[in-house]
Design a protein around this motif. Structure first.
Motif, short mmCIF file in Angstrom:
data_model
loop_
_atom_site.label_atom_id
_atom_site.label_comp_id
_atom_site.label_asym_id
_atom_site.label_seq_id
_atom_site.Cartn_x
_atom_site.Cartn_y
_atom_site.Cartn_z
N PHE A 238 0.85 -1.18 0.00
CA PHE A 238 0.00 0.00 0.00
C PHE A 238 0.89 1.24 0.00
CE2 PHE A 238 -2.32 -3.47 1.89
CZ PHE A 238 -3.61 -3.32 1.42
N THR A 239 0.29 2.38 -0.28
CA THR A 239 1.04 3.63 -0.30
C THR A 239 0.44 4.61 0.69
OG1 THR A 239 -0.32 4.50 -2.11
CG2 THR A 239 1.72 3.37 -2.70
N GLY A 240 1.27 5.51 1.15
CA GLY A 240 0.81 6.51 2.10
C GLY A 240 1.68 7.75 2.03
N LYS A 241 1.26 8.80 2.71
CA LYS A 241 2.02 10.04 2.79
C LYS A 241 2.11 10.48 4.25
CE LYS A 241 1.40 12.14 -1.77
NZ LYS A 241 0.95 13.37 -2.49
N ILE A 242 3.28 10.97 4.62
CA ILE A 242 3.47 11.43 6.00
C ILE A 242 2.60 12.67 6.22
CG2 ILE A 242 5.11 12.31 7.68
CD1 ILE A 242 7.28 10.75 6.23
N SER A 243 1.67 12.56 7.17
CA SER A 243 0.75 13.68 7.43
C SER A 243 1.07 14.42 8.72
CB SER A 243 -0.70 13.15 7.51
OG SER A 243 -0.82 12.16 8.52
N PHE A 244 1.88 13.80 9.58
CA PHE A 244 2.21 14.46 10.86
C PHE A 244 3.52 13.92 11.40
CE2 PHE A 244 2.14 14.02 15.52
CZ PHE A 244 2.15 15.35 15.89
N ILE A 245 4.38 14.83 11.87
CA ILE A 245 5.60 14.47 12.57
C ILE A 245 5.63 15.29 13.86
CG2 ILE A 245 8.12 14.41 12.52
CD1 ILE A 245 7.99 14.35 9.48
N ALA A 246 5.73 14.63 14.99
CA ALA A 246 5.70 15.32 16.27
C ALA A 246 6.89 16.27 16.38
CB ALA A 246 5.72 14.32 17.42
N PRO A 247 6.65 17.51 16.82
CA PRO A 247 7.76 18.46 16.98
C PRO A 247 8.60 18.17 18.21
CG PRO A 247 5.70 19.46 17.71
CD PRO A 247 5.34 18.11 17.11
N LYS A 248 8.12 17.25 19.08
CA LYS A 248 8.84 16.94 20.31
C LYS A 248 8.81 15.43 20.54
CE LYS A 248 8.70 17.91 25.31
NZ LYS A 248 8.56 16.52 25.73
N SER A 249 9.91 14.89 21.03
CA SER A 249 9.98 13.45 21.26
C SER A 249 9.18 13.06 22.50
CB SER A 249 11.44 13.01 21.43
OG SER A 249 11.99 13.55 22.62
N ASP A 250 8.87 11.77 22.59
CA ASP A 250 8.18 11.28 23.78
C ASP A 250 9.19 10.88 24.84
OD1 ASP A 250 9.26 8.88 22.92
OD2 ASP A 250 7.39 8.11 22.10
N ALA A 251 8.72 10.20 25.90
CA ALA A 251 9.60 9.87 27.03
C ALA A 251 10.73 8.93 26.62
CB ALA A 251 8.77 9.24 28.15
N SER A 252 10.53 8.13 25.57
CA SER A 252 11.57 7.20 25.11
C SER A 252 12.48 7.82 24.06
CB SER A 252 10.92 5.92 24.56
OG SER A 252 10.13 6.22 23.41
N LEU A 253 12.39 9.13 23.88
CA LEU A 253 13.19 9.87 22.89
C LEU A 253 12.89 9.45 21.46
CD1 LEU A 253 16.66 10.02 24.70
CD2 LEU A 253 14.77 11.65 24.80
N SER A 254 11.66 8.98 21.23
CA SER A 254 11.19 8.66 19.89
C SER A 254 10.17 9.71 19.46
CB SER A 254 10.56 7.26 19.85
OG SER A 254 11.51 6.27 20.17
N PHE A 255 10.04 9.87 18.14
CA PHE A 255 9.14 10.88 17.60
C PHE A 255 7.91 10.22 16.98
CE2 PHE A 255 13.17 12.92 17.92
CZ PHE A 255 12.91 14.26 18.18
N PRO A 256 6.72 10.46 17.53
CA PRO A 256 5.49 9.92 16.92
C PRO A 256 5.29 10.49 15.52
CG PRO A 256 5.08 10.60 19.18
CD PRO A 256 6.44 11.14 18.81
N MET A 257 4.80 9.64 14.62
CA MET A 257 4.57 10.05 13.24
C MET A 257 3.29 9.38 12.75
SD MET A 257 6.96 9.23 9.91
CE MET A 257 8.39 10.03 10.63
N GLU A 258 2.53 10.09 11.89
CA GLU A 258 1.33 9.52 11.31
C GLU A 258 1.46 9.54 9.80
OE1 GLU A 258 -2.02 11.66 12.81
OE2 GLU A 258 -1.79 10.91 14.86
N ILE A 259 1.07 8.42 9.17
CA ILE A 259 1.16 8.28 7.71
C ILE A 259 -0.24 7.98 7.19
CG2 ILE A 259 2.21 7.00 5.83
CD1 ILE A 259 4.42 6.23 7.91
N ALA A 260 -0.78 8.90 6.38
CA ALA A 260 -2.13 8.72 5.84
C ALA A 260 -2.12 7.69 4.73
CB ALA A 260 -2.65 10.06 5.32
N LEU A 261 -3.02 6.71 4.84
CA LEU A 261 -3.15 5.68 3.80
C LEU A 261 -3.88 6.30 2.62
CD1 LEU A 261 -2.60 2.62 3.36
CD2 LEU A 261 -4.93 2.21 4.16
N THR A 262 -3.21 6.39 1.46
CA THR A 262 -3.78 7.09 0.31
C THR A 262 -4.85 6.28 -0.42
OG1 THR A 262 -1.93 6.33 -1.03
CG2 THR A 262 -1.74 8.51 -0.04
N ALA A 263 -4.79 4.95 -0.33
CA ALA A 263 -5.78 4.11 -1.00
C ALA A 263 -6.00 2.85 -0.16
CB ALA A 263 -5.31 3.74 -2.40
N ASN A 264 -7.27 2.46 -0.06
CA ASN A 264 -7.63 1.27 0.70
C ASN A 264 -8.70 0.50 -0.07
OD1 ASN A 264 -7.99 -0.66 2.69
ND2 ASN A 264 -9.08 0.71 4.09
#
Length: 358
Positions: A238-264
């Motif tokens: 499947f394909t997707g596009k990055i729709s959100f990247i957190a400007p701040k890391s979480d407690a584990s020093l990782s950055f939450p990210m959301e990828i919109a599914l372009t077709a389902n």
């Protein structure tokens, strides 16, 4: 009879004695073999056998994979805003709803009484203002009294509007287009403000929620195309596009990210399924690379053993960069062509004599 028992005992003693002799011979033989092996090791002058690899420059594969779950585009948990008894529930789990649609009705007898009382107070305040204004023309009341009557009318109107809003809140309406995922009430249930009534989800579009580390987040941006694989459909991409990247890391020093599914197609992918995002950044400029196995302890220790003339191990401090699978970028501390030890480090110290095997 007694002679037979004595004879059996003698036979048992003889057998046990023979077994002890055999075991003793085996142990003696093993001892001799171990002694021979020890002698061979001693003859090797204490050298440690190791394997090495040559430091080379190559392009670092910059493919990144991140696992996560699909989440709906919208999810709403509806709670009661007033106390009362539920008189009607108009939807079931799985029902499709639209914005403004009534989902349930809460009994509002007391609230209707409040509306009538507030309306009566409003009518009375309006009449009082009319009388005061008429009396002011003949000098019967002061301007201050008229202003007070106007203020009383404004307050009465505000209370009436508030009472009407509360009655309106007894009709629980959807604020999104979606599907009823959970129905948490039944007709006849008594609710209070905050009681959970429904969970609605909008799955017209899905997003894959993943997390990436600081090195990875620096290489992506919103709008980038991403390949997506779903665990239950291993043969489909499947394909997707990055729709959100957190400007701040979480407690584990990782950055939450959301990828919109372009077709389902066929809406086969559902919220809650597992997915993997594959980022492909292509090959970069050649860099010094080492396998993970070359590091003493772990990559974070930034230490390796270098083979000096294939005879001595020398401990070297390096600076590790990006990591791609089993390959680690070396920023400084080594040069191309040097030989680095990849196995046997547990037995090494700085200056240990070694024997390199292929």
């Amino acid at each position: 009879m007694k002679k037979k028992k004595v004879f059996n005992v003698l036979i048992t003693v003889v057998m046990l004695t023979g077994l002890v002799v055999i075991v003793g011979q085996v142990l003696s033989k093993n001892k001799k073999e171990n002694a021979a092996k020890t002698a061979i090791v001693a003859q090797a002058d204490g050298r440690v056998t190791v394997r090495t690899t040559t430091v080379q420059k190559d392009s670092l594969a910059q493919n990144i994979m991140a696992n996560g779950n699909f989440i709906p585009a919208q999810q709403m948990n509806f709670a009661a805003e007033n106390s009362g008894r539920v008189t009607s529930v108009l939807v079931d789990e799985g029902s499709r709803v639209s914005v403004g649609q009534v989902l349930a009705i809460i009994k509002a007898d007391q609230l209707n009484v409040d509306v009538e009382s507030a309306n009566a107070a409003y009518v009375n305040a309006k009449s009082d203002l009319g009388r005061y204004e008429s009396a002011q023309q003949t000098g019967g009341v002061t301007a201050q009294q008229v202003d007070q009557a106007k203020l009383a009318l404004v307050n009465a109107e505000a209370r009436l509007q508030q009472a009407k809003l509360k009655v309106g809140d007894t009709y629980v309406r959807s604020s999104i287009n979606g599907i009823v995922n959970k129905r948490l009430i039944e007709p006849g249930a008594v609710v209070s403000p905050g009681t959970q009534l429904f969970e609605l989800v909008n799955i017209s579009s899905l997003k894959l929620a993943v997390t990436v580390n600081e090195q990875q987040v620096a290489q992506v941006k919103e709008g980038d195309a991403v390949r997506i694989r779903v665990s239950v459909f291993p043969d489909q991409v499947f394909t997707g596009k990055i729709s959100f990247i957190a400007p701040k890391s979480d407690a584990s020093l990782s950055f939450p990210m959301e990828i919109a599914l372009t077709a389902n197609p066929g809406n086969k992918v559902r919220a809650g399924m597992y997915g993997t995002a594959e980022f492909d950044f292509g090959a970069g400029a050649p860099v010094l690379l080492l396998p993970r196995s070359a590091f003493v302890g772990s990559v974070s220790n930034n230490q390796v053993f270098v083979s000096a003339g294939d005879s001595v191990a020398r401990l070297r401090t390096v600076t590790a960069g990006r990591i791609a699978g089993e390959q680690v970028e070396i920023l400084n501390g080594l040069t191309a062509g040097e030989k680095v030890i990849t196995s046997g480090q547990v037995n090494l110290n700085d200056g240990t004599a070694i024997t390199v095997v292929q």
